[in-house]
Design a protein around this motif. Structure first.
Motif, short mmCIF file in Angstrom:
data_model
loop_
_atom_site.label_atom_id
_atom_site.label_comp_id
_atom_site.label_asym_id
_atom_site.label_seq_id
_atom_site.Cartn_x
_atom_site.Cartn_y
_atom_site.Cartn_z
N ARG A 41 1.07 20.61 32.64
CA ARG A 41 -0.24 20.71 32.15
C ARG A 41 -1.26 20.62 33.01
O ARG A 41 -1.00 19.43 34.25
CB ARG A 41 -0.30 19.82 30.70
CG ARG A 41 0.23 18.28 31.64
CD ARG A 41 0.13 17.06 29.58
NE ARG A 41 0.16 15.79 30.49
CZ ARG A 41 1.17 15.12 29.84
NH1 ARG A 41 2.28 15.90 30.19
NH2 ARG A 41 1.56 14.37 30.82
N GLU A 109 -13.00 26.97 10.92
CA GLU A 109 -14.15 26.53 13.03
C GLU A 109 -13.36 26.69 13.98
O GLU A 109 -11.77 25.96 13.84
CB GLU A 109 -14.53 25.05 11.63
CG GLU A 109 -16.16 24.86 11.81
CD GLU A 109 -17.27 25.93 11.82
OE1 GLU A 109 -17.89 25.82 12.66
OE2 GLU A 109 -17.86 26.49 10.58
N VAL A 303 -7.66 17.77 13.76
CA VAL A 303 -8.30 16.76 14.65
C VAL A 303 -8.43 17.45 15.61
O VAL A 303 -8.12 18.33 15.93
CB VAL A 303 -7.19 15.68 14.55
CG1 VAL A 303 -7.45 14.81 16.29
CG2 VAL A 303 -6.76 15.17 13.28
N MET A 305 -8.81 17.76 19.52
CA MET A 305 -8.30 16.70 21.06
C MET A 305 -9.35 16.56 21.50
O MET A 305 -9.32 16.50 23.01
CB MET A 305 -7.12 17.91 21.14
CG MET A 305 -6.34 18.75 20.69
SD MET A 305 -5.48 16.96 19.66
CE MET A 305 -3.30 16.11 20.43
C1 LIG Z 1 0.53 19.19 26.99
C2 LIG Z 1 -0.42 20.28 26.08
C3 LIG Z 1 -0.42 21.57 26.32
C4 LIG Z 1 -0.72 22.00 26.13
N1 LIG Z 1 -0.94 24.11 26.44
C5 LIG Z 1 -2.10 25.06 25.43
C6 LIG Z 1 -2.16 26.12 26.17
O1 LIG Z 1 -1.35 26.69 27.53
N2 LIG Z 1 -2.57 26.69 25.50
C7 LIG Z 1 -3.26 26.80 24.59
O2 LIG Z 1 -3.59 27.57 23.68
N3 LIG Z 1 -3.57 24.94 24.08
C8 LIG Z 1 -2.78 24.21 24.63
N4 LIG Z 1 -3.01 23.25 24.06
C9 LIG Z 1 -3.11 23.17 23.06
C10 LIG Z 1 -4.48 22.42 22.55
O3 LIG Z 1 -5.00 21.29 23.71
C11 LIG Z 1 -5.23 22.56 21.21
O4 LIG Z 1 -4.95 23.08 20.81
C12 LIG Z 1 -6.64 22.00 21.31
O5 LIG Z 1 -6.78 21.56 20.32
C13 LIG Z 1 -7.48 23.40 21.54
O6 LIG Z 1 -8.75 22.75 21.78
P1 LIG Z 1 -9.39 23.34 21.12
O7 LIG Z 1 -11.07 22.77 21.58
O8 LIG Z 1 -9.72 24.83 21.03
O9 LIG Z 1 -9.62 22.90 19.28
P2 LIG Z 1 -10.03 21.41 19.05
O10 LIG Z 1 -11.45 20.60 19.19
O11 LIG Z 1 -9.18 20.10 19.34
O12 LIG Z 1 -9.75 21.75 17.41
C14 LIG Z 1 -10.80 22.43 16.39
C15 LIG Z 1 -10.19 22.06 14.83
O13 LIG Z 1 -9.18 23.67 15.46
C16 LIG Z 1 -8.04 22.96 14.90
N5 LIG Z 1 -6.56 23.24 15.79
C17 LIG Z 1 -6.60 23.20 17.51
N6 LIG Z 1 -6.05 23.72 17.76
C18 LIG Z 1 -5.49 24.64 17.23
C19 LIG Z 1 -4.68 25.68 16.76
N7 LIG Z 1 -3.56 25.65 17.53
N8 LIG Z 1 -4.21 26.73 16.04
C20 LIG Z 1 -4.92 26.58 14.76
N9 LIG Z 1 -6.05 25.53 14.59
C21 LIG Z 1 -5.67 24.58 15.71
C22 LIG Z 1 -8.04 20.81 14.83
O14 LIG Z 1 -6.82 21.12 13.98
C23 LIG Z 1 -9.14 21.13 14.46
O15 LIG Z 1 -9.41 21.34 13.38
C24 LIG Z 1 -1.57 22.27 24.66
C25 LIG Z 1 -2.13 21.01 24.63
C26 LIG Z 1 -1.05 19.99 24.91
C27 LIG Z 1 -1.58 18.32 24.77
#
Ligand SMILES: Cc1cc2nc3c(=O)[nH]c(=O)nc-3n(C[C@H](O)[C@H](O)[C@H](O)COP(=O)(O)OP(=O)(O)OC[C@H]3O[C@@H](n4cnc5c(N)ncnc54)[C@H](O)[C@@H]3O)c2cc1C
Length: 307
Positions: A41, A109, A303, A305
């Motif tokens: 990661r 969103e 939530v 992240m």
């Molecule tokens: C070790 C690790 C490795 C990861 N590797 C990857 C990767 O390679 N590629 C990748 O795309 N993600 C990966 N993720 C997941 C990614 O970090 C999360 O999906 C993160 O929330 C994305 O950030 P954002 O800003 O898009 O959404 P956030 O601001 O975090 O969330 C906004 C909203 O979107 C929702 N949300 C978040 N992700 C999703 C989803 N996938 N589907 C539907 N709703 C969602 C949340 O519940 C929240 O309501 C990884 C996470 C971890 C811990």
């Protein structure tokens, strides 16, 4: 570690839900770990203002985390966790390949990571936090040890990690991988050992885990096809042989487990509620030893992240 600016040198829309970005920059010359990257990661820090500059980390010292957190959000940007899907090139031409899921939450969103990826174009700048060759960094959870059989399972956020692991396994590896994706069009091509069965499951509008849970349980020979939705879910659920987010004892004695699961190593990641349900089925119901499993909540429904 590397904590530096990189730039988008290539963007591909792989499928309805995946955007692939290649990140390049002089700092990546120093990127690397000892051994396979597997599910390595990294953190990406996106600009606080869309299209704006990424936060500056110039001159940071060991207290960079506290200093960064103390800055106003529009200045510090948004930090999210991703996986190194691949590394191409070498030296100053090294590029990190990252596959980012384009998603919407229950209210339609997107999060900042998703919005950034959906609009990514050549030359966009952001900050990467990644392992520096020759230095301890961590962030690889796939540790199968002497396991005779592998089980990899996850949703679209875990697809980059599962694909990276599949491509780095020894040719004689044996097991199965279950990848749940939003749509049939999200099924990607991945190289894998002949002995590892790869099963793509398209949700097509169903709830997260609706296809993954029964497929994994059926594979393990469990006679039930549904798992109760867990009540209270820790959004940061992280239960591996070396770390427990719930504070469980790490070196528990092995519990009894059916012969057919002896020698199994399971790596499961995705939405925290789905992961929690599968963990309960494997560890509590089937009695799989926690030393044989890694369960990781990659995101939690509803939530953001925030780091
Ligand atoms: C070790 C690790 C490795 C990861 N590797 C990857 C990767 O390679 N590629 C990748 O795309 N993600 C990966 N993720 C997941 C990614 O970090 C999360 O999906 C993160 O929330 C994305 O950030 P954002 O800003 O898009 O959404 P956030 O601001 O975090 O969330 C906004 C909203 O979107 C929702 N949300 C978040 N992700 C999703 C989803 N996938 N589907 C539907 N709703 C969602 C949340 O519940 C929240 O309501 C990884 C996470 C971890 C811990």
């Amino acid at each position: 570690m590397i904590l530096d600016e990189v730039e988008v040198v290539r963007v591909d829309r792989l499928s309805p839900s995946f955007v692939r970005v290649e990140l390049g920059g002089a700092c990546l010359e120093h990127f690397g770990v000892d051994g396979p990257l597997y599910d390595q990661r990294i953190k990406l820090v996106f600009p606080g203002v869309p299209g704006g500059p990424p936060p500056s980390f110039e001159g940071v010292d060991d207290s960079w985390w506290a200093t960064w957190l103390a800055r106003p959000e529009e200045e510090r940007g948004h930090m999210r966790t991703y996986t190194v899907r691949d590394v191409i090139g070498e030296g100053a031409e090294t590029r990190l390949v990252v596959d980012i899921v384009v998603h919407a939450d229950a209210h339609g969103e997107p999060g900042p990571g998703c919005s950034w990826a959906a609009a990514a174009t050549l030359g966009d700048r952001l900050v990467v936090i990644a392992p520096r060759r020759g230095h301890v960094y961590g962030g690889i959870e796939f540790v199968p040890g002497e396991a005779r059989e592998l089980l990899l399972a996850g949703d679209e956020t875990a697809v980059p990690a599962i694909c990276a692991v599949l491509e780095q396994l020894p040719v004689d590896a044996v097991g199965a991988a279950f990848l749940e994706v939003p749509k049939a069009g999200d099924v990607l091509t991945v190289q894998h050992p002949e002995g590892v069965r790869v099963v793509w499951l398209a949700r097509e509008g169903d709830a997260h885990g609706a296809r993954l849970r029964p497929a994994v349980l059926e594979h393990l020979g469990v006679g039930v096809t549904t798992v109760e939705e867990p009540g209270e879910v820790d959004p940061d659920v992280w239960e591996t042989p070396s770390y427990s987010s719930s504070g469980e004892a790490i070196h528990d004695a092995a519990t009894s487990v059916g012969d057919h699961l002896d020698g199994l190593y399971a790596w499961i990641a995705g939405e925290s509620g789905v992961v929690t349900g599968l963990r309960r089925a494997l560890v509590k119901d089937l009695g799989v030893d926690r030393k044989q499993v890694a369960f990781m909540g990659y995101w939690r429904k509803g939530v953001a992240m925030r780091s």
